[in-house]
Design a protein around this motif. Structure first.
Motif, PDB file in Angstrom:
ATOM      1  N   GLY A  53       0.817  -1.220   0.000  1.00  0.00           N
ATOM      2  CA  GLY A  53       0.000   0.000   0.000  1.00  0.00           C
ATOM      3  C   GLY A  53       0.840   1.254   0.000  1.00  0.00           C
ATOM      4  N   CYS A  54       1.895   1.266   0.797  1.00  0.00           N
ATOM      5  CA  CYS A  54       2.781   2.440   0.838  1.00  0.00           C
ATOM      6  C   CYS A  54       3.511   2.628  -0.479  1.00  0.00           C
ATOM      7  CB  CYS A  54       3.777   2.299   1.985  1.00  0.00           C
ATOM      8  SG  CYS A  54       3.019   2.424   3.609  1.00  0.00           S
ATOM      9  N   ILE A  55       4.000   1.544  -1.053  1.00  0.00           N
ATOM     10  CA  ILE A  55       4.706   1.639  -2.337  1.00  0.00           C
ATOM     11  C   ILE A  55       3.738   2.038  -3.450  1.00  0.00           C
ATOM     12  CG2 ILE A  55       5.928   0.301  -4.099  1.00  0.00           C
ATOM     13  CD1 ILE A  55       7.234  -1.247  -1.783  1.00  0.00           C
ATOM     14  N   GLY A  56       2.565   1.439  -3.464  1.00  0.00           N
ATOM     15  CA  GLY A  56       1.574   1.773  -4.489  1.00  0.00           C
ATOM     16  C   GLY A  56       1.111   3.216  -4.406  1.00  0.00           C
ATOM     17  N   ALA A  57       0.905   3.711  -3.198  1.00  0.00           N
ATOM     18  CA  ALA A  57       0.488   5.105  -3.020  1.00  0.00           C
ATOM     19  C   ALA A  57       1.578   6.052  -3.503  1.00  0.00           C
ATOM     20  CB  ALA A  57       0.161   5.376  -1.556  1.00  0.00           C
ATOM     21  N   ARG A  58       2.811   5.719  -3.194  1.00  0.00           N
ATOM     22  CA  ARG A  58       3.928   6.574  -3.618  1.00  0.00           C
ATOM     23  C   ARG A  58       4.049   6.619  -5.143  1.00  0.00           C
ATOM     24  NH1 ARG A  58       7.755  10.149  -1.334  1.00  0.00           N
ATOM     25  NH2 ARG A  58       9.222  10.502  -2.999  1.00  0.00           N
ATOM     26  N   ILE A  59       3.945   5.451  -5.781  1.00  0.00           N
ATOM     27  CA  ILE A  59       4.055   5.398  -7.239  1.00  0.00           C
ATOM     28  C   ILE A  59       2.909   6.160  -7.892  1.00  0.00           C
ATOM     29  CG2 ILE A  59       3.899   3.833  -9.223  1.00  0.00           C
ATOM     30  CD1 ILE A  59       5.472   1.795  -7.530  1.00  0.00           C
ATOM     31  N   TRP A  60       1.694   5.966  -7.394  1.00  0.00           N
ATOM     32  CA  TRP A  60       0.535   6.634  -7.977  1.00  0.00           C
ATOM     33  C   TRP A  60       0.656   8.152  -7.850  1.00  0.00           C
ATOM     34  CZ3 TRP A  60      -3.833   9.145  -5.688  1.00  0.00           C
ATOM     35  CH2 TRP A  60      -4.866   9.412  -6.589  1.00  0.00           C
ATOM     36  N   CYS A  61       1.045   8.628  -6.685  1.00  0.00           N
ATOM     37  CA  CYS A  61       1.182  10.071  -6.478  1.00  0.00           C
ATOM     38  C   CYS A  61       2.337  10.652  -7.291  1.00  0.00           C
ATOM     39  CB  CYS A  61       1.343  10.386  -4.996  1.00  0.00           C
ATOM     40  SG  CYS A  61      -0.171  10.122  -4.067  1.00  0.00           S
ATOM     41  N   GLU A  62       3.428   9.911  -7.408  1.00  0.00           N
ATOM     42  CA  GLU A  62       4.547  10.392  -8.222  1.00  0.00           C
ATOM     43  C   GLU A  62       4.148  10.497  -9.692  1.00  0.00           C
ATOM     44  OE1 GLU A  62       8.091   8.116  -7.699  1.00  0.00           O
ATOM     45  OE2 GLU A  62       8.430   8.867  -5.687  1.00  0.00           O
ATOM     46  N   LEU A  63       3.372   9.550 -10.191  1.00  0.00           N
ATOM     47  CA  LEU A  63       2.921   9.623 -11.575  1.00  0.00           C
ATOM     48  C   LEU A  63       2.033  10.841 -11.803  1.00  0.00           C
ATOM     49  CD1 LEU A  63       2.198   5.881 -12.402  1.00  0.00           C
ATOM     50  CD2 LEU A  63       4.033   7.308 -13.303  1.00  0.00           C
ATOM     51  N   LEU A  64       1.187  11.143 -10.841  1.00  0.00           N
ATOM     52  CA  LEU A  64       0.360  12.345 -10.961  1.00  0.00           C
ATOM     53  C   LEU A  64       1.211  13.610 -10.954  1.00  0.00           C
ATOM     54  CD1 LEU A  64      -2.681  11.501  -8.681  1.00  0.00           C
ATOM     55  CD2 LEU A  64      -2.631  11.657 -11.160  1.00  0.00           C
ATOM     56  N   ILE A  65       2.188  13.665 -10.084  1.00  0.00           N
ATOM     57  CA  ILE A  65       3.071  14.833 -10.017  1.00  0.00           C
ATOM     58  C   ILE A  65       3.857  14.992 -11.322  1.00  0.00           C
ATOM     59  CG2 ILE A  65       5.135  15.752  -8.863  1.00  0.00           C
ATOM     60  CD1 ILE A  65       2.629  16.212  -7.260  1.00  0.00           C
ATOM     61  N   VAL A  66       4.294  13.872 -11.908  1.00  0.00           N
ATOM     62  CA  VAL A  66       5.026  13.933 -13.176  1.00  0.00           C
ATOM     63  C   VAL A  66       4.159  14.574 -14.254  1.00  0.00           C
ATOM     64  CG1 VAL A  66       5.912  12.482 -15.049  1.00  0.00           C
ATOM     65  CG2 VAL A  66       6.665  12.091 -12.731  1.00  0.00           C
ATOM     66  N   LEU A  67       2.891  14.233 -14.294  1.00  0.00           N
ATOM     67  CA  LEU A  67       2.000  14.847 -15.277  1.00  0.00           C
ATOM     68  C   LEU A  67       1.942  16.365 -15.113  1.00  0.00           C
ATOM     69  CD1 LEU A  67      -0.988  12.351 -15.303  1.00  0.00           C
ATOM     70  CD2 LEU A  67       0.697  12.719 -17.092  1.00  0.00           C
ATOM     71  N   PHE A  68       1.860  16.826 -13.897  1.00  0.00           N
ATOM     72  CA  PHE A  68       1.796  18.267 -13.674  1.00  0.00           C
ATOM     73  C   PHE A  68       3.138  18.947 -13.928  1.00  0.00           C
ATOM     74  CE2 PHE A  68      -2.013  16.912 -11.429  1.00  0.00           C
ATOM     75  CZ  PHE A  68      -2.917  17.812 -11.945  1.00  0.00           C
ATOM     76  N   LYS A  69       4.234  18.255 -13.674  1.00  0.00           N
ATOM     77  CA  LYS A  69       5.550  18.831 -13.998  1.00  0.00           C
ATOM     78  C   LYS A  69       5.721  18.951 -15.513  1.00  0.00           C
ATOM     79  CE  LYS A  69       7.822  18.327  -9.831  1.00  0.00           C
ATOM     80  NZ  LYS A  69       8.456  19.403  -9.165  1.00  0.00           N
TER      81      LYS A  69
END
Length: 81
Positions: A53-69
């Motif tokens: 859950g911690c790894i999945g949450a981190r990956i999902w949030c990082e992918l969202l941040i990459v889109l905004f960057k």
């Protein structure tokens, strides 16, 4: 306020950090409750829920941040021309 109403700045990247912490809290609570509470309480399965859950949450949030960057970098490129 004008930036928010006319989409000149993005609001979602500020919210993603809060969502990330909620997801971490949810996975830890879910994992700990699986470890110690319930009929089929399994420590290993609860630990798996916490870690994945911690790894999945981190990956999902990082992918969202990459889109905004990507969006912000494209805006910088568009403003140079």
């Amino acid at each position: 306020m004008k930036d928010i109403f006319f989409f000149d700045s993005m609001l979602t990247p500020k919210i993603i950090t809060f969502v990330y912490w909620l997801l971490l809290l949810g996975s830890v609570v879910s994992g700990v409750s699986t470890m110690f509470v319930g009929y089929d309480a399994s420590f290993v399965y609860g630990l798996f829920i916490v870690v994945s859950g911690c790894i999945g949450a981190r990956i999902w949030c990082e992918l969202l941040i990459v889109l905004f960057k990507i969006h912000s970098n494209l805006q910088k490129i568009a403003n140079k021309e």
